[in-house]
Design a protein around this motif. Structure first.
Motif, mmCIF file in Angstrom:
data_model
loop_
_atom_site.group_PDB
_atom_site.id
_atom_site.type_symbol
_atom_site.label_atom_id
_atom_site.label_comp_id
_atom_site.label_asym_id
_atom_site.label_seq_id
_atom_site.Cartn_x
_atom_site.Cartn_y
_atom_site.Cartn_z
ATOM 1 N N GLY A 156 -25.591 -27.412 -21.607
ATOM 2 C CA GLY A 156 -26.006 -27.933 -20.300
ATOM 3 C C GLY A 156 -27.260 -27.231 -19.815
ATOM 4 N N ILE A 157 -27.364 -25.925 -20.057
ATOM 5 C CA ILE A 157 -28.547 -25.169 -19.618
ATOM 6 C C ILE A 157 -29.782 -25.583 -20.439
ATOM 7 C CG2 ILE A 157 -29.579 -22.869 -19.518
ATOM 8 C CD1 ILE A 157 -26.749 -21.751 -18.980
ATOM 9 N N TYR A 226 -23.310 -29.020 -7.426
ATOM 10 C CA TYR A 226 -22.846 -30.086 -8.335
ATOM 11 C C TYR A 226 -21.623 -29.681 -9.153
ATOM 12 C CZ TYR A 226 -27.597 -31.531 -7.185
ATOM 13 O OH TYR A 226 -28.770 -31.878 -6.515
ATOM 14 N N GLY A 227 -21.170 -28.491 -8.984
ATOM 15 C CA GLY A 227 -19.993 -28.039 -9.750
ATOM 16 C C GLY A 227 -20.367 -27.272 -11.002
ATOM 17 N N SER A 228 -21.515 -27.571 -11.615
ATOM 18 C CA SER A 228 -21.978 -26.881 -12.818
ATOM 19 C C SER A 228 -23.325 -27.462 -13.219
ATOM 20 C CB SER A 228 -20.974 -27.067 -13.965
ATOM 21 O OG SER A 228 -21.515 -26.587 -15.176
ATOM 22 N N MET A 229 -24.115 -26.667 -13.921
ATOM 23 C CA MET A 229 -25.386 -27.168 -14.453
ATOM 24 C C MET A 229 -25.114 -28.293 -15.454
ATOM 25 S SD MET A 229 -28.676 -27.018 -14.407
ATOM 26 C CE MET A 229 -29.158 -25.466 -13.649
ATOM 27 N N ASP A 230 -23.939 -28.331 -16.045
ATOM 28 C CA ASP A 230 -23.599 -29.391 -16.995
ATOM 29 C C ASP A 230 -23.605 -30.766 -16.326
ATOM 30 O OD1 ASP A 230 -23.262 -27.278 -18.704
ATOM 31 O OD2 ASP A 230 -21.067 -27.410 -18.834
ATOM 32 N N ASN A 231 -23.418 -30.787 -15.001
ATOM 33 C CA ASN A 231 -23.358 -32.070 -14.278
ATOM 34 C C ASN A 231 -24.730 -32.539 -13.801
ATOM 35 O OD1 ASN A 231 -20.560 -31.994 -14.581
ATOM 36 N ND2 ASN A 231 -20.303 -30.868 -12.616
ATOM 37 N N VAL A 232 -25.764 -31.747 -14.101
ATOM 38 C CA VAL A 232 -27.126 -32.125 -13.655
ATOM 39 C C VAL A 232 -27.827 -32.842 -14.806
ATOM 40 C CG1 VAL A 232 -29.341 -31.278 -12.827
ATOM 41 C CG2 VAL A 232 -27.203 -30.171 -12.075
#
Length: 236
Positions: A156-157, A226-232
């Protein structure tokens, strides 16, 4: 038999003995008998000598009694002192024996244990080394995020970094709305200064262009919004 000298009569032998006795009893005091007139010889014999003889006897008895009493007192005092000395010696011996028995009854103290050696200091764990490239920056940031309980993943990052800056830690956007407003987006994940300062993670640099500090602050912001960078999947 009485001898006379021209009008005087000498004392008889018995009288002389009486006078001698007085001298002896009185402690050898010298007595001198003067001749007395014959007219008074009978009176001396009948009264004077007798009186002297009685006085000597009385004197002797009195003196002997006092001497005897003084001797008895001295002997008694000596006996008392001797008895006191014997008692003191016996008491000292008894006290010493009691002290010895008391000391023998005391429990023996356990031998002192040798002082424990201090445990050797544990060597500080070696600091983990990270490569000075995109992979190393992401890995180091992930370790910090995990220690703080901030969710994120490597994929995700990296995905968001490649979309925002193509992996250039010095990237800056000088044309979008943020740039127009005077706060351009900067670094690997294109974060603006106010957001970087608000979501800065302790233990990282305050330099917005530092790769690890930029990634960690951006992931902290994304987790909050957003809950986590994975969700961006787009600009955030």
């Amino acid at each position: 038999m009485r001898s006379t000298v021209s009008g005087y009569s000498a004392l008889s032998k018995a009288h002389k003995f009486s006078a001698a006795g007085l001298v002896t009893v009185a402690g050898a005091a010298a007595l001198t008998f003067a001749l007395v007139p014959q007219a008074q010889a009978a009176d001396v014999q009948s009264a004077g000598v007798k009186t002297v003889s009685l006085s000597a006897q009385e004197f002797g008895v009195t003196q002997d009694g006092e001497l005897a009493k003084a001797a008895d007192d001295a002997a008694g005092q000596a006996q008392v002192k001797a008895a006191a000395a014997v008692q003191a010696e016996a008491k000292a011996k008894a006290d010493a024996e009691r002290a010895s028995r008391s000391e023998a009854r005391k429990p023996m103290k356990p031998a002192a244990k040798p002082a424990a050696k201090p445990a050797p200091a544990k060597p500080a764990p070696a600091k983990k080394a990270y490569a000075d490239n995109l992979d190393g920056w992401i890995s180091e940031s992930l370790d910090i995020l995990r220690s703080k309980g901030i969710p994120a993943s490597y994929d995700g990052i990296k995905r968001n970094i490649m979309r925002e800056s193509t992996g250039n830690p010095q990237a800056i956007n000088d044309w979008d709305v943020n740039a127009v407003n005077g706060v351009p987006s900067k670094g690997l994940l294109q974060i603006i200064d106010p957001t970087f300062k608000a979501y800065h993670v302790e233990g990282t640099s305050w330099n917005i262009y530092d790769p690890v500090a930029n990634i960690t602050a951006s992931c902290n912001y994304a987790a909050d919004k957003y809950g986590s960078m994975d969700n961006v999947n787009s600009a955030y």
